[in-house]
Motif scaffolding. Structure first.
Motif, PDB file in Angstrom:
ATOM      1  N   GLU A 128       0.823  -1.204   0.000  1.00 17.43           N
ATOM      2  CA  GLU A 128       0.000   0.000   0.000  1.00 17.43           C
ATOM      3  C   GLU A 128       0.865   1.265   0.000  1.00 17.43           C
ATOM      4  O   GLU A 128       0.537   2.249  -0.676  1.00 17.43           O
ATOM      5  CB  GLU A 128      -0.936  -0.026   1.200  1.00 17.43           C
ATOM      6  N   VAL A 129       1.947   1.244   0.753  1.00 20.25           N
ATOM      7  CA  VAL A 129       2.848   2.397   0.765  1.00 20.25           C
ATOM      8  C   VAL A 129       3.466   2.599  -0.613  1.00 20.25           C
ATOM      9  O   VAL A 129       3.581   3.726  -1.112  1.00 20.25           O
ATOM     10  CB  VAL A 129       3.950   2.212   1.828  1.00 20.25           C
ATOM     11  N   THR A 130       3.864   1.500  -1.254  1.00 20.17           N
ATOM     12  CA  THR A 130       4.461   1.594  -2.583  1.00 20.17           C
ATOM     13  C   THR A 130       3.458   2.132  -3.596  1.00 20.17           C
ATOM     14  O   THR A 130       3.798   2.965  -4.453  1.00 20.17           O
ATOM     15  CB  THR A 130       4.997   0.228  -3.024  1.00 20.17           C
ATOM     16  N   ALA A 131       2.212   1.681  -3.498  1.00 21.35           N
ATOM     17  CA  ALA A 131       1.171   2.196  -4.384  1.00 21.35           C
ATOM     18  C   ALA A 131       0.969   3.699  -4.167  1.00 21.35           C
ATOM     19  O   ALA A 131       0.819   4.468  -5.123  1.00 21.35           O
ATOM     20  CB  ALA A 131      -0.138   1.444  -4.151  1.00 21.35           C
ATOM     21  N   TYR A 132       0.987   4.111  -2.923  1.00 19.84           N
ATOM     22  CA  TYR A 132       0.858   5.528  -2.572  1.00 19.84           C
ATOM     23  C   TYR A 132       1.981   6.349  -3.203  1.00 19.84           C
ATOM     24  O   TYR A 132       1.751   7.423  -3.776  1.00 19.84           O
ATOM     25  CB  TYR A 132       0.874   5.632  -1.047  1.00 19.84           C
ATOM     26  N   ASP A 181       2.752  -6.690  -9.302  1.00 21.72           N
ATOM     27  CA  ASP A 181       1.353  -6.926  -9.670  1.00 21.72           C
ATOM     28  C   ASP A 181       0.406  -6.481  -8.562  1.00 21.72           C
ATOM     29  O   ASP A 181      -0.648  -5.882  -8.829  1.00 21.72           O
ATOM     30  CB  ASP A 181       1.127  -8.403  -9.975  1.00 21.72           C
ATOM     31  N   ASP A 182       0.768  -6.765  -7.320  1.00 17.81           N
ATOM     32  CA  ASP A 182      -0.093  -6.384  -6.201  1.00 17.81           C
ATOM     33  C   ASP A 182      -0.164  -4.871  -6.059  1.00 17.81           C
ATOM     34  O   ASP A 182      -1.233  -4.312  -5.760  1.00 17.81           O
ATOM     35  CB  ASP A 182       0.419  -7.016  -4.907  1.00 17.81           C
ATOM     36  N   VAL A 183       0.947  -4.183  -6.266  1.00 15.98           N
ATOM     37  CA  VAL A 183       0.939  -2.715  -6.211  1.00 15.98           C
ATOM     38  C   VAL A 183       0.053  -2.156  -7.322  1.00 15.98           C
ATOM     39  O   VAL A 183      -0.757  -1.248  -7.094  1.00 15.98           O
ATOM     40  CB  VAL A 183       2.366  -2.154  -6.317  1.00 15.98           C
ATOM     41  N   THR A 189      -7.610  -0.069  -7.837  1.00 16.68           N
ATOM     42  CA  THR A 189      -8.830  -0.222  -7.059  1.00 16.68           C
ATOM     43  C   THR A 189      -9.459   1.140  -6.839  1.00 16.68           C
ATOM     44  O   THR A 189      -8.818   2.038  -6.301  1.00 16.68           O
ATOM     45  CB  THR A 189      -8.530  -0.866  -5.696  1.00 16.68           C
ATOM     46  N   PRO A 190     -10.716   1.332  -7.269  1.00 10.98           N
ATOM     47  CA  PRO A 190     -11.335   2.653  -7.091  1.00 10.98           C
ATOM     48  C   PRO A 190     -11.536   2.979  -5.624  1.00 10.98           C
ATOM     49  O   PRO A 190     -11.867   2.112  -4.809  1.00 10.98           O
ATOM     50  CB  PRO A 190     -12.681   2.505  -7.822  1.00 10.98           C
TER      51      PRO A 190
END
Length: 272
Positions: A128-132, A181-183, A189-190
């Motif tokens: 989640e941090v990486t996605a952020y 892939d998970d990031v 994800t909306p």
């Protein structure tokens, strides 16, 4: 995501910046999942480190942008310790240079590597941090070498010879491609949006009207005539994601001071 910058660390004092091109994952290599070992001093959430050997001190020849691990209450959280565009000291050097010049970094606090529950909790947080961060800096998580770990950095010639993080997460079938892939999935994800037409909300009672928890509805909007709000009557308003009761003859009893993070895409004038 909490923030406690390592302002006493020599890396922070250099004040060098980078244009982030990716995110590098690290893990600490020590059996200590507690954030207070690396982040300090105590802010009330971390707990007291009696040894004061956290990284926020001079003559620590390393510094990352964040740590992921356990708070004193045992929950998993992230602490930002450098500005995201600050040049960290995390990768070391390889034959082709250093990822310090290109990658944001974080350390994941290891334990004895035998608890799958803990590993999956910090893994989820790291994703989640990486996605952020990828959203913030407009990075493609599936792009070439955008998301790497320390071991991959060594293979690419831009980091010292370390084995983290797949020496740990690899035990549970996690690969770098799965991380990417998970990031990417998290980024796609909306986000949930509040219903502006809703007049009633289901909330949980706290010990007083001031601690009524609610879904994240946004701040500053007031709602009247919400008699169906778990049987409560009166005037309520939204503040910091909570539904709070408005006293009949006074202003809302909101905090007078709080911590916040401001991201400025252009200039920022900072005042008290």
């Amino acid at each position: 995501l909490y923030k406690l910058l390592a302002v006493n660390n020599d890396c922070y004092k250099t004040q060098r910046t980078i244009i982030p091109k990716g995110v590098m994952w690290h893990s600490t290599g020590a059996n200590n999942p507690k954030l207070k070992r690396y982040v300090g001093p105590d802010d009330g959430r971390l707990g007291i480190n009696i040894f004061k050997n956290y990284w926020n001190r001079p003559k620590v020849a390393k510094c990352v942008h964040a740590f992921i691990g356990k708070l004193k209450d045992g929950s998993v959280a992230t602490y930002q310790t450098l500005p995201w565009n600050h040049r960290g000291w995390h990768a070391g050097s390889g034959r082709l240079g250093t990822a310090n010049n290109t990658h944001i970094s974080f350390e994941i606090c290891e334990n004895n590597l035998k608890s799958k529950d803990y590993a999956m909790a910090v893994y989820k947080e790291a994703v989640e941090v990486t996605a952020y961060l990828c959203k913030m800096f407009k990075l493609d998580p599936l792009g070439k070498n955008v998301i790497i770990d320390h071991a991959e950095g060594a293979r690419l010639g831009i980091a010292s010879n370390h084995g983290d993080v797949l020496h740990w997460f690899g035990r549970y079938g996690i690969t770098l491609q799965k991380i990417r892939d998970d990031v990417a999935q998290v980024m796609q994800t909306p986000e949930s949006k509040p219903d502006p037409s809703a007049s009633t909300y289901t909330v949980k009672h706290g010990d007083s009207p001031w601690s009524i928890a609610a879904k994240e509805l946004g701040d500053g909007r007031r709602y009247k005539e919400i008699e169906q709000l778990n049987g409560l009557t009166g005037t309520y308003y939204i503040y910091a994601g909570q539904v709070l009761k408005l006293p009949s003859s006074s202003t809302p009893n909101t905090p007078t001071s709080y911590k916040a993070q401001v991201t400025a895409r252009a200039g920022l004038n900072y005042r008290s």
